[in-house]
Design a protein around this motif. Structure first.
Motif, PDB file in Angstrom:
ATOM      1  N   GLY A 112       0.815  -1.209   0.000  1.00 18.29           N
ATOM      2  CA  GLY A 112       0.000   0.000   0.000  1.00 18.29           C
ATOM      3  C   GLY A 112       0.847   1.257   0.000  1.00 18.29           C
ATOM      4  O   GLY A 112       0.561   2.209  -0.724  1.00 18.29           O
ATOM      5  N   LEU A 113       1.917   1.269   0.813  1.00 17.75           N
ATOM      6  CA  LEU A 113       2.788   2.439   0.865  1.00 17.75           C
ATOM      7  C   LEU A 113       3.484   2.678  -0.468  1.00 17.75           C
ATOM      8  O   LEU A 113       3.708   3.818  -0.871  1.00 17.75           O
ATOM      9  CB  LEU A 113       3.830   2.258   1.975  1.00 17.75           C
ATOM     10  N   ARG A 121       2.216   1.888  -3.295  1.00 15.19           N
ATOM     11  CA  ARG A 121       1.167   2.090  -4.300  1.00 15.19           C
ATOM     12  C   ARG A 121       1.273   1.083  -5.442  1.00 15.19           C
ATOM     13  O   ARG A 121       1.141   1.420  -6.624  1.00 15.19           O
ATOM     14  CB  ARG A 121       1.211   3.513  -4.849  1.00 15.19           C
ATOM     15  N   GLY A 164      -0.786  -1.230  -6.091  1.00 18.23           N
ATOM     16  CA  GLY A 164      -2.090  -1.516  -6.669  1.00 18.23           C
ATOM     17  C   GLY A 164      -2.386  -0.758  -7.946  1.00 18.23           C
ATOM     18  O   GLY A 164      -3.128  -1.225  -8.801  1.00 18.23           O
ATOM     19  N   GLN A 165      -1.783   0.452  -8.105  1.00 22.07           N
ATOM     20  CA  GLN A 165      -2.089   1.241  -9.288  1.00 22.07           C
ATOM     21  C   GLN A 165      -1.611   0.575 -10.570  1.00 22.07           C
ATOM     22  O   GLN A 165      -2.139   0.842 -11.660  1.00 22.07           O
ATOM     23  CB  GLN A 165      -1.460   2.625  -9.164  1.00 22.07           C
ATOM     24  N   TRP A 166      -0.607  -0.337 -10.437  1.00 25.80           N
ATOM     25  CA  TRP A 166      -0.121  -1.008 -11.640  1.00 25.80           C
ATOM     26  C   TRP A 166      -1.147  -1.989 -12.183  1.00 25.80           C
ATOM     27  O   TRP A 166      -1.113  -2.348 -13.364  1.00 25.80           O
ATOM     28  CB  TRP A 166       1.186  -1.722 -11.340  1.00 25.80           C
TER      29      TRP A 166
END
Length: 405
Positions: A334-335, A337, A339-341
């Protein structure tokens, strides 16, 4: 036009299906949280920057994000009155942006332009900005003067906004708050005016105090703090709106999560109470850290088999260590990020994967429903469904309970 039409086609083919229910609910009306008055500049994209859904924000756009005084009859006055009186918004935001063409035209306006053109007539509602620059910032020039003019223009429009009767009444009753924002394109940052320091600061740096009727001097700091607090009359309404919106989802999450947690605990040879307690603690932590009060994961059902295997090999203590490490990995992801991929994956691929999983599970569970033993092959399970159903009607010597099932 081709780019616009292609964009609409892409939206309808790949995005609309994900948010179909949201758009359907929009037919029932709108309940926006705030009124945003911003510039017509095509680079200002509030929906993308604020990640809002349809119905969240009531938007008014014009050249220079100007708010004419209430005695000027026009669309801006009508929009403000409708947003406050009919829609019941509790916040009004005036958002300018650096490198604003309207403000640049204001700085470059000559006498003939201001007297004869529609642009000059419109920009006259920002005339106070020029007077402030001349008296308070005479040393500025070039880009620095342009940036300062953008900021001062937003504050001038805040003062114009406060003169409108519905706004002044809302500020006096403390049921309405106003905010002054400026957008910087190159960094996608929004700077909000802080009444305590009399300067624009990054909005995400900390909660910026809402402004009072003017909000531009230190004398207004006390009123700014008061205006930033929701009035007692609005608290029950906001609480009821949240409850009304969340209660259905809460029941669904509870109905899914409770038996799931008990099943995982039972399959893991742990007390059912441990599953419930773990679910409560985990739900609170995930809700607080994730920013959303209602979160549940469907794939958690797969943990039953995984958890059982870990318990058999490592015991409850080892399983706890594994879960702790998995949680730390999720925090790290989460830190960073990560997930954006996953947005790079086409929705068509996700749809195909989910459809495939659903088909495999259906074919397998169909055999279990009629007391058959499913095959390891999804294709064999699919092809065997007609035979399994017929065996249920005719009776099956190898499975006495098949017909009853």
């Amino acid at each position: 036009m081709e780019k616009l039409i292609d964009g609409l086609r892409h939206f309808q083919d790949f995005i609309e299906w994900e948010r179909h229910e949201l758009f359907e609910r929009s037919v029932n009306g709108q309940r926006p949280q705030a009124l945003l008055i911003t510039c017509s500049d095509s680079r200002v994209m509030p929906e993308a920057l604020l990640q809002i859904d349809p119905g969240d924000l009531f938007v008014s756009r014009n050249a220079g994000n100007l708010v004419p005084p209430p005695e000027i009859t026009g669309g801006e006055a009508a929009t403000i009155e409708y947003a406050v009186s009919e829609l019941g918004v509790t916040d009004i935001i005036i958002c300018g942006h650096y490198r604003c063409g309207a403000v640049k035209a204001l700085l470059d306006t000559d006498a003939s332009l201001s007297q004869t053109s529609h642009i000059g007539s419109w920009l006259s509602h920002a005339g106070e900005t020029l007077r402030i620059l001349e008296t308070r910032f005479p040393e500025l020039d070039g880009t620095a003067k342009w940036d300062c003019a953008v900021e001062q223009n937003v504050l001038v429009q805040i003062r114009n906004l406060a003169k409108h009767p519905v706004v002044s009444a809302g500020l006096a009753a403390q049921t309405l708050r106003v905010h002054a924002w400026v957008l910087r394109f190159e960094s996608s940052e929004i700077f909000a005016f802080d009444g305590e320091t009399s300067e624009f600061r990054p909005l995400v740096e900390r909660e910026i105090k809402a402004l009072s009727d003017t909000g531009t001097t230190h004398e207004n700091n006390h009123a700014s703090k008061a205006a930033d607090q929701p009035s007692p009359s609005t608290v029950p309404r906001e609480w009821f709106q949240k409850l009304q919106r969340d209660i259905g989802a809460s029941l669904v999450v509870f109905a899914v999560a409770l038996p799931l947690c008990v099943a995982i605990a039972k399959a893991s040879n742990a007390p059912p109470a441990a599953g419930i307690l773990t679910a409560v603690i985990g739900g609170i932590l995930v809700g607080v850290m994730g920013g959303g009060p209602l979160q549940v994961s469907g794939p958690t059902a797969g943990l039953i088999a995984i958890q059982l295997g870990i318990n058999e090999q490592m015991g409850i203590g080892g399983a706890g260590a594994v879960i702790l490490m998995a949680g730390l990995f999720q925090l790290l992801a989460g830190l960073l990020r990560i997930g954006q991929w996953f947005r790079a994956v086409s929705p068509a691929v996700v749809l195909g994967m989910l459809a495939g999983i659903g088909a495999v599970l259906f074919c397998q569970q169909m055999h279990i429903t009629v007391d058959d033993t499913p095959s390891r092959s999804p294709l064999a399970n699919l092809l065997g469904i007609p035979r399994a159903i017929m065996d249920g009607f005719d009776g099956h010597p190898g499975h006495p309970s098949h017909q009853s099932a």
